[in-house]
Structure formats: C-alpha cells, structure tokens
Design a protein around this motif. Structure first.
Motif, PDB file in Angstrom:
ATOM      1  N   UNK A  92       0.838  -1.197   0.000  1.00  0.00           N
ATOM      2  CA  UNK A  92       0.000   0.000   0.000  1.00  0.00           C
ATOM      3  C   UNK A  92       0.876   1.251   0.000  1.00  0.00           C
ATOM      4  N   UNK A  93       0.280   2.348  -0.445  1.00  0.00           N
ATOM      5  CA  UNK A  93       0.978   3.635  -0.458  1.00  0.00           C
ATOM      6  C   UNK A  93       0.979   4.237   0.942  1.00  0.00           C
ATOM      7  N   UNK A  94       2.107   4.786   1.338  1.00  0.00           N
ATOM      8  CA  UNK A  94       2.228   5.472   2.632  1.00  0.00           C
ATOM      9  C   UNK A  94       2.671   6.907   2.422  1.00  0.00           C
ATOM     10  N   UNK A  95       2.148   7.794   3.260  1.00  0.00           N
ATOM     11  CA  UNK A  95       2.660   9.163   3.402  1.00  0.00           C
ATOM     12  C   UNK A  95       3.480   9.152   4.672  1.00  0.00           C
ATOM     13  N   UNK A  96       4.774   9.417   4.557  1.00  0.00           N
ATOM     14  CA  UNK A  96       5.673   9.351   5.702  1.00  0.00           C
ATOM     15  C   UNK A  96       6.255  10.737   5.961  1.00  0.00           C
ATOM     16  N   UNK A  97       6.194  11.164   7.221  1.00  0.00           N
ATOM     17  CA  UNK A  97       6.846  12.407   7.644  1.00  0.00           C
ATOM     18  C   UNK A  97       7.998  11.992   8.542  1.00  0.00           C
ATOM     19  N   UNK A  98       9.190  12.419   8.180  1.00  0.00           N
ATOM     20  CA  UNK A  98      10.371  12.080   8.967  1.00  0.00           C
ATOM     21  C   UNK A  98      10.570  13.080  10.096  1.00  0.00           C
ATOM     22  N   UNK A  99      11.371  12.698  11.066  1.00  0.00           N
ATOM     23  CA  UNK A  99      11.652  13.597  12.194  1.00  0.00           C
ATOM     24  C   UNK A  99      12.347  14.869  11.705  1.00  0.00           C
ATOM     25  N   UNK A 100      13.003  14.794  10.550  1.00  0.00           N
ATOM     26  CA  UNK A 100      13.664  15.968   9.968  1.00  0.00           C
ATOM     27  C   UNK A 100      12.667  16.924   9.321  1.00  0.00           C
ATOM     28  N   UNK A 101      11.388  16.476   9.170  1.00  0.00           N
ATOM     29  CA  UNK A 101      10.381  17.309   8.519  1.00  0.00           C
ATOM     30  C   UNK A 101      10.149  16.936   7.063  1.00  0.00           C
ATOM     31  N   UNK A 102      11.046  16.142   6.491  1.00  0.00           N
ATOM     32  CA  UNK A 102      10.904  15.717   5.099  1.00  0.00           C
ATOM     33  C   UNK A 102       9.680  14.819   4.947  1.00  0.00           C
ATOM     34  N   UNK A 103       8.949  15.015   3.820  1.00  0.00           N
ATOM     35  CA  UNK A 103       7.769  14.205   3.531  1.00  0.00           C
ATOM     36  C   UNK A 103       8.059  13.313   2.326  1.00  0.00           C
ATOM     37  N   UNK A 104       7.673  12.035   2.452  1.00  0.00           N
ATOM     38  CA  UNK A 104       7.934  11.060   1.396  1.00  0.00           C
ATOM     39  C   UNK A 104       6.664  10.248   1.172  1.00  0.00           C
ATOM     40  N   UNK A 105       6.314  10.020  -0.090  1.00  0.00           N
ATOM     41  CA  UNK A 105       5.198   9.133  -0.404  1.00  0.00           C
ATOM     42  C   UNK A 105       5.719   8.026  -1.299  1.00  0.00           C
ATOM     43  N   UNK A 106       5.368   6.800  -0.936  1.00  0.00           N
ATOM     44  CA  UNK A 106       5.797   5.669  -1.741  1.00  0.00           C
ATOM     45  C   UNK A 106       5.093   4.397  -1.332  1.00  0.00           C
ATOM     46  N   UNK A 107       5.290   3.358  -2.134  1.00  0.00           N
ATOM     47  CA  UNK A 107       4.682   2.063  -1.851  1.00  0.00           C
ATOM     48  C   UNK A 107       5.555   1.300  -0.868  1.00  0.00           C
ATOM     49  N   UNK A 108       4.949   0.807   0.193  1.00  0.00           N
ATOM     50  CA  UNK A 108       5.666   0.020   1.192  1.00  0.00           C
ATOM     51  C   UNK A 108       5.959  -1.356   0.605  1.00  0.00           C
ATOM     52  N   UNK A 109       7.252  -1.677   0.446  1.00  0.00           N
ATOM     53  CA  UNK A 109       7.620  -2.958  -0.169  1.00  0.00           C
ATOM     54  C   UNK A 109       8.203  -3.961   0.812  1.00  0.00           C
ATOM     55  N   UNK A 110       8.790  -3.488   1.918  1.00  0.00           N
ATOM     56  CA  UNK A 110       9.299  -4.436   2.912  1.00  0.00           C
ATOM     57  C   UNK A 110       9.452  -3.760   4.268  1.00  0.00           C
ATOM     58  N   UNK A 111       9.467  -4.616   5.304  1.00  0.00           N
ATOM     59  CA  UNK A 111       9.579  -4.156   6.685  1.00  0.00           C
ATOM     60  C   UNK A 111      10.470  -5.130   7.427  1.00  0.00           C
ATOM     61  N   UNK A 112      11.352  -4.607   8.270  1.00  0.00           N
ATOM     62  CA  UNK A 112      12.078  -5.476   9.196  1.00  0.00           C
ATOM     63  C   UNK A 112      11.999  -4.830  10.581  1.00  0.00           C
ATOM     64  N   UNK A 113      12.743  -5.331  11.520  1.00  0.00           N
ATOM     65  CA  UNK A 113      12.656  -4.842  12.894  1.00  0.00           C
ATOM     66  C   UNK A 113      13.114  -3.393  13.057  1.00  0.00           C
ATOM     67  N   UNK A 114      13.977  -2.915  12.157  1.00  0.00           N
ATOM     68  CA  UNK A 114      14.561  -1.587  12.327  1.00  0.00           C
ATOM     69  C   UNK A 114      14.193  -0.575  11.261  1.00  0.00           C
ATOM     70  N   UNK A 115      13.645  -1.045  10.111  1.00  0.00           N
ATOM     71  CA  UNK A 115      13.405  -0.116   9.017  1.00  0.00           C
ATOM     72  C   UNK A 115      12.277  -0.575   8.102  1.00  0.00           C
ATOM     73  N   UNK A 116      11.841   0.350   7.242  1.00  0.00           N
ATOM     74  CA  UNK A 116      10.899   0.039   6.177  1.00  0.00           C
ATOM     75  C   UNK A 116      11.555   0.417   4.854  1.00  0.00           C
ATOM     76  N   UNK A 117      11.074  -0.167   3.778  1.00  0.00           N
ATOM     77  CA  UNK A 117      11.557   0.185   2.449  1.00  0.00           C
ATOM     78  C   UNK A 117      10.372   0.634   1.610  1.00  0.00           C
ATOM     79  N   UNK A 118      10.496   1.848   1.047  1.00  0.00           N
ATOM     80  CA  UNK A 118       9.462   2.402   0.180  1.00  0.00           C
ATOM     81  C   UNK A 118       9.952   2.400  -1.255  1.00  0.00           C
ATOM     82  N   UNK A 119       9.039   2.099  -2.182  1.00  0.00           N
ATOM     83  CA  UNK A 119       9.329   2.231  -3.603  1.00  0.00           C
ATOM     84  C   UNK A 119       8.792   3.584  -4.034  1.00  0.00           C
TER      85      UNK A 119
END
Length: 155
Positions: A92-119
């Motif tokens: 699914x598509x995610x809208x992600x806001x980082x602690x730095x304030x940067x905004x990223x939209x992308x498809x969630x392709x994988x998840x592990x214990x420490x990170x996510x990967x967006x396409x």
C-alpha cells in the motif's frame, strides 16, 4: 492483583486465542474508564470488538470494581504505530513524515525490525537530452526516523 493487571491478563488471554488480532493501545483512566484499541492482520470487525469486550466484561466483578469499557478498532486515519501494522500494509501507499520534517510518499515494499523500504515513483528531467523520464527507486527508512506514517486511502 490490581485492577489494571486483571484487565491486562484478560486481554492477553483473549489475544492468545485470536492470533490475528493485536493490541495497539490500552488506557485505563483514574475513574476506571477502559479504552482498548485493537488492530488485526486482516482488519478488525465489529464482532472482534464485541468478543474482546465480552472477554473482559464477563470476567470482571462489577460489584468489586465499577468500570466503563470501550473496545475499538484502529482507524485508517490514524498513523501506524507498530511494526506489525507496517507488515500488514505491505503493498500500500504510505505518506511518511520524517523527524527531519521531510515528507515522502511511496509504496511500502518491505519491513524489518529496524526499518521500512518504500518504492518511490516520480518523473525527473532526463540526464541527457530534453524531456522527462519515469524513475523508480527504493528508499530505506529507519523506524526511529519516522515521525508519522499514514496509509494513503485511494477510492
């Protein structure tokens, strides 16, 4: 056993039977108002909320302790909070806001214990020549860098 421990034990017992559901939040106010928020690998139905409510309410003695109970599902408009919520939203598509304030939209392709990967899919000017080109790239984001992640609802 304290009131809170009783509620937690009853809820844990219910969730042990229902492996597809998981607890997102449990709040017990000073005046004993219990709010349980559940999510599930395949969503949460009204019946799931009723079953969880009964698992708590029918095993507590109201003569001993008066309380109010509310069991609800985690809303689509709420930010993702747990790793398991990211897992269930792969593809699914995610809208992600980082602690730095940067905004990223992308498809969630994988998840592990420490990170996510967006396409990420976007258009940019061609490196050589005129015009634009379509670009796809994967971006790995550490979970501790995420301020807020919302599922993009498409109709």
């Amino acid at each position: 056993m304290s009131f809170k421990e009783q509620v937690e034990a009853l809820l844990a017992s219910f969730l042990e039977e229902r492996k597809d559901l998981f607890l997102v939040d449990l709040k017990i106010s000073a005046d004993d108002q219990i709010t349980v928020t559940l999510d599930g690998d395949n969503g949460v139905t009204l019946q799931d909320c009723l079953d969880a409510s009964r698992a708590i309410e029918f095993n507590m003695d109201r003569e001993e302790h008066d309380f109010a109970l509310q069991v609800m599902s985690y809303g689509l408009s709420e930010p993702l909070a747990l790793n398991r919520q990211y897992q269930k939203n792969i593809g699914r598509e995610l809208d992600v806001v980082l602690t730095s304030g940067e905004k990223i939209e992308g498809e969630l392709v994988s998840v592990d214990e420490e990170s996510i990967t967006l396409l990420l899919r976007y258009r940019r000017p061609k490196l050589i020549g005129k015009g634009k080109e379509d670009v796809e790239e994967e971006k790995v984001i550490r979970l501790d860098e995420i301020k807020k992640a919302l599922v993009v609802i498409k109709f």
